[in-house]
Design an enzyme around this catalytic site. Structure first.
Site, short mmCIF file in Angstrom:
data_model
loop_
_atom_site.label_atom_id
_atom_site.label_comp_id
_atom_site.label_asym_id
_atom_site.label_seq_id
_atom_site.Cartn_x
_atom_site.Cartn_y
_atom_site.Cartn_z
N CYS A 162 0.63 -1.15 -0.06
CA CYS A 162 0.16 -0.07 -0.01
C CYS A 162 0.71 1.25 -0.02
CB CYS A 162 -0.89 -0.08 1.50
SG CYS A 162 -0.21 0.01 2.75
N ALA A 215 2.87 1.85 3.08
CA ALA A 215 4.16 1.22 2.96
C ALA A 215 5.22 2.07 2.42
CB ALA A 215 3.90 -0.22 2.43
N ARG A 222 11.61 -3.67 7.66
CA ARG A 222 12.79 -3.30 6.49
C ARG A 222 13.95 -3.13 7.34
NH1 ARG A 222 11.81 -1.68 1.26
NH2 ARG A 222 13.36 -0.01 1.30
N HIS A 229 5.90 6.71 -2.00
CA HIS A 229 6.97 7.51 -2.20
C HIS A 229 6.90 9.00 -2.73
CE1 HIS A 229 8.27 3.18 -3.48
NE2 HIS A 229 8.31 3.12 -2.26
#
Ligand code: SF4
Lengths: 491, 483
Positions: free
Chosen positions: B46, B49, B80, B187
């Site tokens: 998503c 994320a 991560r 992003h």
């Protein structure tokens, strides 16, 4: 440090020197008035995750079943990611892929097209439709969406095939409960949808294991086998999430095992339903009791001596089968191990964290070893946790006054542990690893999730044999951490 | 036949336009960055994320306040491998076991009643408490997710109040999971929102800018590196040795104070051109800072990156020196791996740009990339793949699990580079995998990292286990370890 030549082995982790920089000049206590979770709004280091995960876990334990997550992609992807980390296995989970349009117009198209796309390529026998915070907030009318999807499927693949697919809806708005509640709701949804007839008594018992690992479920089956009792394990993740590597595989990948649909349909005919971890599974058990009179046996977790004793005694009472010699021998071996080790365990201070039922089961066993609990943190707030825990402490004659966290978070737990004059051991999941390392005490891993070590999901902690495994780990952790080597030549 | 029809997609022909084979003329761009087909077993994540996990997560000294039910935060807690060197204290004289950015998971834990009545009060209280609990934090970023995005909490207003009340740098990253079609949206959201907020902040508080005397003519910002498994430990010294100064990394192991100084540099060097080129472009427009694109994987590309950066500052000679030194350090080990890996065929499935980052690297090791797939790539990523790939490579945009299986079945690679979710799938098919997401045992970037990478590829292919997988009667020799 700089290597003049990089060796073939590359740069091993211990050669990659990272200088740790402190965030602040020196240690300062965290604001004491905000340490207890009850005194603040913010949650720091939650000891639980959200509802849909539990429901997806459950669906993966049904043979030929695929979870379909009605929501945005993250909710499915993150859970797959978590399962992969824990089980080191693939986890096939479909998502409705909500984008902006779904947020505005609702998720009808996503569900109808999504189920269609899933069915025509994967041919699942069972689909568990799992909702999320987004679909619940948008207010998707899931029942009518599913009807519509089925109508379309009947047209496309024919009514016979379409009607053969079980579609079970599990409503799991994430903001309304933890992963345990998600599993619990799934247990009820599956029996309610599929176990709809009580016609011929089958002489079997139903087992709803809760979020136990493959190793645990195998151990439960072992106990049933020796008791001569046939069981229906709903949701049996033991093979789907611990599958052998034996290529060639079927395409697409279909994990082996899982509870067959016909067994779920037969659950109303059973003698009793055992919900081994009450917070995840009692809803299904109680439903069957209310609706069909199938006796519900809710807990206690079959961990340690008394937990397993109680499970087998009840099983024996329900089925009329005596506890066989072979299991009494297993019990005897666990007792023997306790006798061989109590010098190392008694009076050691232990903290336990995780899901409430795991904490209850493990603490009871810890008390049987003579360990002394100092802090017990059940991550999901529960109506019964505190009461059940005091019963366990009383039964053991334990007079200490451990911190009991019913809900709360791990920040509170760790800040409390830091202040204790002594701690010897933490038992809990991987989320406790930082605190264990910082306090320089061993962490004995158990419960969900364990992702930072290999193999825990394959081992049992339930039953007498599982008890021996857990005991071994506890004793060896204490020996490894606290005993100088030259004291361990004779134990 | 440039576009490829996969068997598993017979009943979902919408997928055909996403799958192609590279050709000599390099002109094919598949459909990409478009809506996912519901129920196709996508691997996509998503937008949240992308914002929280990828870009926000690596920042070392901020409180990442996830305004959501507990799950969204729990899943992004320490997952991560974006490592950092900034550690909180655990006890007097003892630092914590994990860096600040991975040690704490901070969440408003939205409940049913908050969903009904709105969560702004809760958010404000949570922020104020978190700031008191973590006085070492130098900033705070509020992340929204599906729940708080849908109920429409005005988190910007809350952020303004928090900054006014506490003076702490407070940002918002509004990128709920149901916006956009993949992580990529997150992003983008983070880039634009952060750029704007930093811009406004510098207007509001000019003292946060880099002072004139602090500046050097060799200041750069490395954009789009997230310090996976300490990549920066091998990458940063390379730049420093050629004589440039890295003022900030966006966002691997970076302090928020340095990120606010991003507009003060002379040049931006962009590594991940999918997740972070946006901010470089905005800085070019807004502050006239030029940027160069680079890849820091493999010998050839890393050298090229150093040369181009050096050329901008007139530091070519030093760059050549550094490159020669570094080559000497890795030569022997590299030769070993070249021999072992020669002729092996690999498939790569990653988020976006690593397919093209790694094609050249694989070639340097004598390997061929026979298939590549990207979760959230855009047209420019495919253009870059085409420019680097040999003709005949199978390329899949936003692959679903079934397609990945068919891709492996059809191309029969010796090794599959892929993320965590898919690596177990590859293994069940008897195909060795290497974690291309957080790495197996990094760092993988730069010269020294290349040896780690080659080692993990080698271990993948040559692990003894693969000889035993075919059953009780067929233990196979090394030469056909993989069928
Ligand atoms: S609720 Fe939304 S933001 Fe949170 S994990 Fe799910 S998809 Fe992502």
């Amino acid at each position: 440090m700089r290597l003049n030549e990089i060796p073939v082995e590359g740069i091993p982790y211990d050669q990659l020197k990272i200088e740790k920089i402190p965030c602040a000049p020196a240690y300062a206590e965290r604001a004491p008035e905000l340490v207890s979770a009850g005194s603040r709004t913010v949650v720091v280091n939650p000891n639980r995750t959200c509802m849909p995960l539990g429901a997806m876990w459950a669906v993966l334990g049904v043979h030929g079943a695929i979870p379909f997550v009605q929501g945005a992609q993250g909710c499915a992807t993150y859970v797959r990611y978590t399962f992969c980390r824990v089980f080191k296995e693939p986890a096939t989970i479909a998502t409705a892929s909500f984008h902006e349009d779904a947020a505005v117009f609702g998720g009808r198209r996503n569900l109808v097209e999504g189920l269609r796309n899933l069915v025509v390529r994967y041919h699942p026998e069972v689909i568990g439709v799992v909702t999320t915070c987004s679909s619940e907030i948008i207010g998707d009318d899931m029942v009518s969406f599913i009807k519509l999807a089925r109508a379309q499927l009947r047209q496309e693949i024919g009514p016979e095939q379409a009607d053969r697919i079980e579609i079970v809806l599990v409503n799991t708005p994430s903001f309304a409960g933890s992963h345990l509640e998600g599993y619990d709701r799934a247990s009820r949804a599956f029996v309610e949808n599929m176990a709809t007839v009580r016609d011929k008594p089958n002489g079997k018992v139903n087992i709803i294991p809760g979020l136990l690992y493959p190793g645990d479920i195998r151990e439960i089956k072992h106990l049933l086998r020796h008791m001569g009792v046939e069981g229906i394990v709903l949701f049996d993740i033991s093979d789907p999430l611990d599958a052998p590597l034996r290529p060639p595989q079927k395409f697409p990948y279909e994990p082996p095992g899982g509870t067959p649909a016909e067994q779920i349909r037969d659950m109303a005919n059973s003698l009793a339903t055992f919900a081994l971890l009450p917070h995840a599974g009692q809803a299904g058990a109680r439903y069957l009791e209310r609706k069909y009179g199938v006796r519900a046996v809710v807990g206690p977790p079959p961990v340690g001596v008394q937990g397993t004793d109680q499970f087998l005694r009840t099983l024996s009472a329900v089925t009329g089968q005596p506890v066989p010699e072979s299991l009494l021998d297993e019990r005897g071996r666990l007792i023997d191990s306790l006798a061989d080790t109590f010098h190392h365990t008694m009076m050691k201070k232990v903290a336990v964290m995780g899901d409430p039922d795991v904490v209850l089961g493990v603490t009871r066993f810890a008390l049987e070893m003579g360990l002394e609990p100092v802090a017990l943190a059940g991550g999901t707030a529960s109506k019964t946790f505190t009461r059940d825990m005091s019963v366990i402490l009383k039964e053991a004659g334990f007079t200490g006054d451990p911190l009991l966290l019913n809900g709360g978070d791990l920040f509170e737990f760790e800040e409390y542990l830091k202040k204790l004059p002594r701690l010897d051991l933490i038992i809990g999941n991987s989320k406790a690893v930082d605190i264990a390392k910082e306090l320089q005490v061993p962490l004995v891993r158990t419960g969900f999730p364990v992702y930072d070590r290999f193999g825990y999901q394959k081992r049992a902690v339930v039953g007498y044999r599982g008890g021996e495994i857990l005991l071994t780990e506890i004793v060896n952790s204490i020996l490894g951490y606290q005993y100088p080597d030259d004291r361990t030549h004779q134990l | 036949m440039p576009m490829v029809k996969m068997k598993c997609d017979e009943s979902i022909p919408e997928r055909d336009k996403h799958i192609y084979q590279t050709e000599a003329d390099k002109s094919i761009i598949p459909s990409c960055n478009i809506a996912t087909l519901p129920g196709d077993m996508t691997e996509r994540g998503c937008a949240f994320a992308g914002a929280r996990g990828v870009i926000g997560g690596p920042i070392s000294d901020i409180i990442a306040m996830v305004h959501a039910p507990v799950g969204c935060a729990w899943y992004t807690w320490g997952t991560r491998r974006h490592l950092s060197d900034l550690y909180p204290w655990a006890l007097p004289g003892r630092l914590a076991n994990a860096a600040f950015n991975r040690r704490y998971c901070v969440v408003t834990d939205m409940q049913e009643k908050d969903v009904v009545f709105g969560g702004m009060k809760k958010l404000e209280k949570s922020c104020l408490e978190a700031i008191r609990l973590f006085p070492e934090a130098k900033g705070l970023i509020i992340f929204t997710t599906c729940t708080t995005g849908l109920i429409g909490d005005d988190v910007q207003a809350v952020a303004r109040q928090i900054e006014q009340k506490t003076g702490l740098l407070t940002f918002t990253a509004e990128s709920p999971g149901c916006s956009g079609v993949s992580q990529s949206k997150g992003h983008h959201d983070f880039n634009t929102q952060f750029y704007r907020q930093v811009h406004a902040l510098r207007e509001r508080r000019p003292e946060l800018k880099m002072r004139g005397e602090e500046k050097t003519p060799y200041d750069v910002c490395l954009i789009g590196d997230y310090n996976m498994d300490w990549d920066l430990k091998v990458v940063k010294p390379l730049f420093e040795k050629i004589g440039v100064r890295i003022v900030a990394v966006f966002s691997g192991n970076e302090r928020i104070e340095n990120l606010v100084k991003m507009p003060d540099v002379r040049l931006n060097v962009v590594h991940c051109q999918r997740s972070a080129e946006y901010i470089a472009e905005m800085e070019q427009d807004g502050y006239a800072i030029p940027f160069i694109r680079c890849s820091l994987y493999g010998i050839h590309q890393t050298s090229k990156a150093l040369r181009e950066t050096a050329a901008f500052f007139g530091l070519q000679e030093r760059a050549e020196q550094v490159i020669a030194e570094e080559l000497a350090r890795v030569e022997k080990s590299l030769a070993f791996y070249r021999e072992k890996l020669q002729g092996k065929r690999v498939a790569i499935y990653v988020g976006g740009p690593r397919v093209w980052h790694w094609i050249k690297l694989m070639e340097e090791l004598g390997m061929t990339v026979v298939a590549g797939a990207c979760t959230f790539a855009h047209a420019d990523d495919y253009a870059k793949i085409n420019a680097r790939a040999q003709a005949g490579m199978l390329v899949i945009d936003a692959p679903n699990e079934f397609e990945i299986e068919e891709m492996l079945l059809e191309t029969k690679p010796d090794l599959f580079l892929t993320g965590l979710k898919e690596k177990y799938l590859g293994r069940k098919m008897g195909i060795p995998t290497v974690n291309s997401h957080s790495y197996e045992k990094g760092p993988y970037a730069g010269f020294a990292g290349m040896i780690n990478f080659a080692r993990d590829l080698y271990q993948g292919i040559y692990a003894p286990v693969w000889r035993f997988q075919w059953g009780i009667n067929t233990v196979r020799g090394e030469e056909n370890a993989v069928e």
